[in-house]
Design an enzyme around this catalytic site. Structure first.
Site, PDB file in Angstrom:
ATOM      1  CG  ASP A  67      -0.322  -0.580   2.476  1.00  0.00           C
ATOM      2  OD1 ASP A  67       0.921  -0.609   2.552  1.00  0.00           O
ATOM      3  OD2 ASP A  67      -1.060  -1.002   3.371  1.00  0.00           O
ATOM      4  CG  ASP A 136      -8.508  -1.701  12.258  1.00  0.00           C
ATOM      5  OD1 ASP A 136      -7.586  -2.402  11.785  1.00  0.00           O
ATOM      6  OD2 ASP A 136      -8.948  -0.684  11.673  1.00  0.00           O
ATOM      7  CG  HIS A 138      -5.703  -2.630   9.059  1.00  0.00           C
ATOM      8  ND1 HIS A 138      -5.856  -1.375   9.592  1.00  0.00           N
ATOM      9  CD2 HIS A 138      -4.356  -2.837   9.033  1.00  0.00           C
ATOM     10  CE1 HIS A 138      -4.672  -0.855   9.860  1.00  0.00           C
ATOM     11  NE2 HIS A 138      -3.741  -1.717   9.535  1.00  0.00           N
ATOM     12  CD  GLU A 143      -8.547   0.765   8.319  1.00  0.00           C
ATOM     13  OE1 GLU A 143      -8.403  -0.259   9.019  1.00  0.00           O
ATOM     14  OE2 GLU A 143      -8.004   1.842   8.617  1.00  0.00           O
TER      15      GLU A 143
HETATM   16  C1  F6R Z   1       1.582  -1.704   6.047  1.00  0.00           C
HETATM   17  C2  F6R Z   1       0.250  -2.231   6.179  1.00  0.00           C
HETATM   18  C3  F6R Z   1      -0.494  -2.266   7.466  1.00  0.00           C
HETATM   19  C4  F6R Z   1       0.367  -2.587   8.676  1.00  0.00           C
HETATM   20  C5  F6R Z   1      -0.476  -2.554   9.966  1.00  0.00           C
HETATM   21  C6  F6R Z   1       0.375  -2.740  11.201  1.00  0.00           C
HETATM   22  O1  F6R Z   1       2.058  -1.798   4.724  1.00  0.00           O
HETATM   23  O2  F6R Z   1      -0.280  -2.621   5.195  1.00  0.00           O
HETATM   24  O3  F6R Z   1      -1.524  -3.193   7.368  1.00  0.00           O
HETATM   25  O4  F6R Z   1       0.952  -3.851   8.518  1.00  0.00           O
HETATM   26  O5  F6R Z   1      -1.143  -1.346  10.060  1.00  0.00           O
HETATM   27  O6  F6R Z   1       1.217  -1.645  11.351  1.00  0.00           O
HETATM   28  P1  F6R Z   1       2.403  -1.664  12.420  1.00  0.00           P
HETATM   29  O7  F6R Z   1       3.359  -2.705  11.974  1.00  0.00           O
HETATM   30  O8  F6R Z   1       3.025  -0.287  12.347  1.00  0.00           O
HETATM   31  O9  F6R Z   1       1.793  -1.973  13.742  1.00  0.00           O
END
Ligand code: F6R
Length: 259
Positions: A67, A136, A138, A143
């Site tokens: 992303d 959450d 995701h 989301e």
């Molecule tokens: C990042 C992504 C997100 C993260 C998730 C956890 O490319 O796609 O899904 O993997 O938000 O983020 P962290 O690792 O910062 O807790």
């Protein structure tokens, strides 16, 4: 789903890196799907160590990231392209031209997303997809409320993700976190041949519980991985703390990994 429960995130990251390094040794042309965020950093460091020690080479590997924020240039220090260059690509011997991150400045974002999917298909699909998990539930930026068969598209971040991301990035300022992103879809992610998810800390315990032991639901998009037949979750004890069958998962995965 295999859940590998380690004492520390360092241990879990080393095991996950080993799995990727072994795969690249076997197939130097491995196609990787990569994630940003705080979670994969230790694993990326382990991959870099192996390259430095000449145990593996990423010269022929191609990668596609999950992303990117809408509106951020690749040179912006909070963009995911910048993050990947700094935290992985500059530290290993991958060719930068073989690395792909969605363009957050694309004039036609829908076209950008379709082209990205076509590129992945042309490369033969993702061999190993790396994932973190949001608090959450995701995966990528899919989301709660996102279809479990979604494709790469423009997505909208929830206030909880904006808060999480501001805590770790953007100097803590929620108003600076973009509210939209381009993200691989849940359906796109689930097409990867192998999936490696990392989850660390008690802040991920509820999300991991939903992912592994909850029903398959769009309110925890990580739960879609229950229908994927080669998913490995490397987590620490805190993230695994709410799993009902944690002892069983730890034993089974240790046997399978020969630990
Ligand atoms: C990042 C992504 C997100 C993260 C998730 C956890 O490319 O796609 O899904 O993997 O938000 O983020 P962290 O690792 O910062 O807790």
């Amino acid at each position: 789903m295999e859940v590998v429960i380690c004492k520390t995130k360092e241990e879990a990251s080393a095991l996950a890196a080993k799995m990727i390094n072994e795969a690249v040794k076997k197939n130097p042309k491995t196609v990787l799907g990569l994630a940003t965020g705080s979670t994969p950093v230790l694993m990326y460091n382990e991959m870099a160590k192996a390259v430095k020690a000449k145990k593996v080479s990423y010269k022929e590997v191609k990668s596609w990231n999950l992303d990117e924020y809408v509106g951020l240039a690749p040179t912006h220090d909070q963009s995911y392209r910048y993050f990947m260059n700094e935290n992985l690509f500059k530290k290993i011997d991958i060719k930068l031209s073989n690395t792909h991150v969605l363009n957050g400045l694309a004039k036609n974002p829908e076209k950008e997303c379709k082209a990205y999917e076509a590129q992945i298909k042309k490369a033969g699909g993702i061999d190993i997809q790396v994932l973190g998990i949001g608090s959450d539930g995701h995966i990528a930026f899919n989301e709660p409320g996102t279809s479990l068969s979604s494709r790469t598209s423009v997505v909208y971040l929830t206030p909880s993700t904006i808060k999480d991301n501001a805590r770790l990035f953007f100097g803590g300022d929620m108003t600076k976190v973009p509210t939209q992103a381009l993200s691989m879809g849940v359906g796109t992610i689930c097409e990867a041949k192998k999936i490696i998810m990392l989850a660390f800390g008690k802040g991920k315990a509820d999300a991991l519980k939903g992912c592994v032991e909850g029903g398959m639901t769009q309110f925890c998009t990580a739960s879609a991985l229950q229908a994927h037949n080669d998913t490995w979750i490397f987590c620490d004890e805190e993230a695994a703390s709410k799993l009902k069958l944690k002892k069983y998962y730890a034993w089974r995965s240790a046997v399978k990994l020969g630990l």
